[in-house]
Scaffold this motif. Structure first.
Motif, PDB file in Angstrom:
ATOM      1  N   PRO A 146      10.734  -4.559   0.149  1.00 21.15           N
ATOM      2  CA  PRO A 146       8.668  -5.424   0.622  1.00 21.15           C
ATOM      3  C   PRO A 146       7.895  -5.395  -1.214  1.00 21.15           C
ATOM      4  O   PRO A 146       8.331  -3.895  -1.709  1.00 21.15           O
ATOM      5  N   VAL A 147       7.758  -6.646  -1.813  1.00 19.80           N
ATOM      6  CA  VAL A 147       6.996  -6.524  -3.107  1.00 19.80           C
ATOM      7  C   VAL A 147       5.475  -6.772  -2.864  1.00 19.80           C
ATOM      8  O   VAL A 147       5.742  -7.629  -2.036  1.00 19.80           O
ATOM      9  N   ALA A 148       4.412  -6.208  -3.344  1.00 19.78           N
ATOM     10  CA  ALA A 148       3.204  -6.901  -3.722  1.00 19.78           C
ATOM     11  C   ALA A 148       3.374  -7.573  -4.977  1.00 19.78           C
ATOM     12  O   ALA A 148       3.849  -7.075  -5.746  1.00 19.78           O
ATOM     13  N   GLU A 149       2.238  -8.258  -5.156  1.00 12.98           N
ATOM     14  CA  GLU A 149       2.166  -9.311  -6.276  1.00 12.98           C
ATOM     15  C   GLU A 149       1.648  -8.041  -7.178  1.00 12.98           C
ATOM     16  O   GLU A 149       2.350  -8.414  -8.694  1.00 12.98           O
ATOM     17  N   ASN A 150       1.236  -7.045  -7.412  1.00  8.47           N
ATOM     18  CA  ASN A 150       0.985  -6.342  -8.379  1.00  8.47           C
ATOM     19  C   ASN A 150       2.236  -4.909  -9.199  1.00  8.47           C
ATOM     20  O   ASN A 150       2.389  -4.281 -10.143  1.00  8.47           O
ATOM     21  N   ASP A 151       3.416  -5.680  -8.110  1.00  5.71           N
ATOM     22  CA  ASP A 151       4.495  -4.649  -8.173  1.00  5.71           C
ATOM     23  C   ASP A 151       5.550  -4.689  -9.722  1.00  5.71           C
ATOM     24  O   ASP A 151       5.872  -6.045 -10.142  1.00  5.71           O
ATOM     25  N   VAL A 152       5.572  -4.101 -10.276  1.00  4.58           N
ATOM     26  CA  VAL A 152       6.576  -4.181 -11.897  1.00  4.58           C
ATOM     27  C   VAL A 152       7.726  -4.084 -11.363  1.00  4.58           C
ATOM     28  O   VAL A 152       8.521  -3.061 -10.739  1.00  4.58           O
ATOM     29  N   GLN A 153       9.131  -4.988 -12.000  1.00  6.90           N
ATOM     30  CA  GLN A 153      10.462  -5.094 -11.284  1.00  6.90           C
ATOM     31  C   GLN A 153      10.894  -3.741 -12.844  1.00  6.90           C
ATOM     32  O   GLN A 153      10.659  -3.787 -13.810  1.00  6.90           O
ATOM     33  N   VAL A 154      12.095  -3.269 -12.027  1.00  9.29           N
ATOM     34  CA  VAL A 154      12.664  -1.964 -13.284  1.00  9.29           C
ATOM     35  C   VAL A 154      13.029  -2.722 -13.582  1.00  9.29           C
ATOM     36  O   VAL A 154      14.622  -4.041 -13.044  1.00  9.29           O
TER      37      VAL A 154
END
Length: 162
Positions: A146-154
């Motif tokens: 699950p991801v949110a709008e403010n999650d930064v991908q590695v």
């Protein structure tokens, strides 16, 4: 990890101090110092999503750190002698922990957003966003997390057999 080109080319590296259920980072930390690189570790601020990356003086310096309520070693709140990475030259590379990852670079952390918030701060630093490598067990790689709008991908996920 030690032979990775991004690691080899980095001078200022942030790395987490492992919890028992995470990839163990002790040997990487020893190598950072052996190669004359600078090592930074997280200091989480309780009751917030704020984190700083503070400089270690040596691998042995870890034994002087205090244990938090989460059972994580980190510099104490009143330790103002350590350099914070973004107050200086920024970071070249951040090794990141996580609970789960997908092959698109999404990361499931422990839910507080510490790393995402810190990476936003890095993007405002003159040296820019450091390269990010998540260290994972193969079992932590999922179809999707699950991801949110403010999650930064590695940028990259390293795990056995990857």
């Amino acid at each position: 990890v030690i032979g990775h080109p991004k690691y080899q080319g980095s001078r200022r590296i942030a790395i987490f101090l492992s919890m028992p259920d995470e990839i163990q980072t002790e040997e990487i930390i020893k190598d950072i110092f052996k190669q004359g690189k600078e090592c930074f570790i997280p200091r989480y601020k309780p009751h917030s999503n704020q984190m700083d990356m503070l400089k270690l003086s040596s691998a042995e310096d870890i034994s002087s750190l205090t244990l938090t309520s989460w059972n994580i070693l980190q510099p104490s709140d009143d330790d103002s002698t350590r350099e914070e990475a973004l107050a200086g030259g920024g970071l070249d590379l951040i090794f990141m922990p996580g609970l789960g990852f997908d092959k698109k670079g999404n990361r499931l952390g422990r839910g507080k957003g510490y790393y995402d918030t810190y990476l936003e701060r890095c993007m405002k630093h003159p040296s820019g966003k450091p390269y990010t490598i998540a260290l994972a067990f193969r079992e932590q790689i999922c179809e999707s997390v699950p991801v949110a709008e403010n999650d930064v991908q590695v940028d990259e996920i390293l795990y056995e057999d990857c």
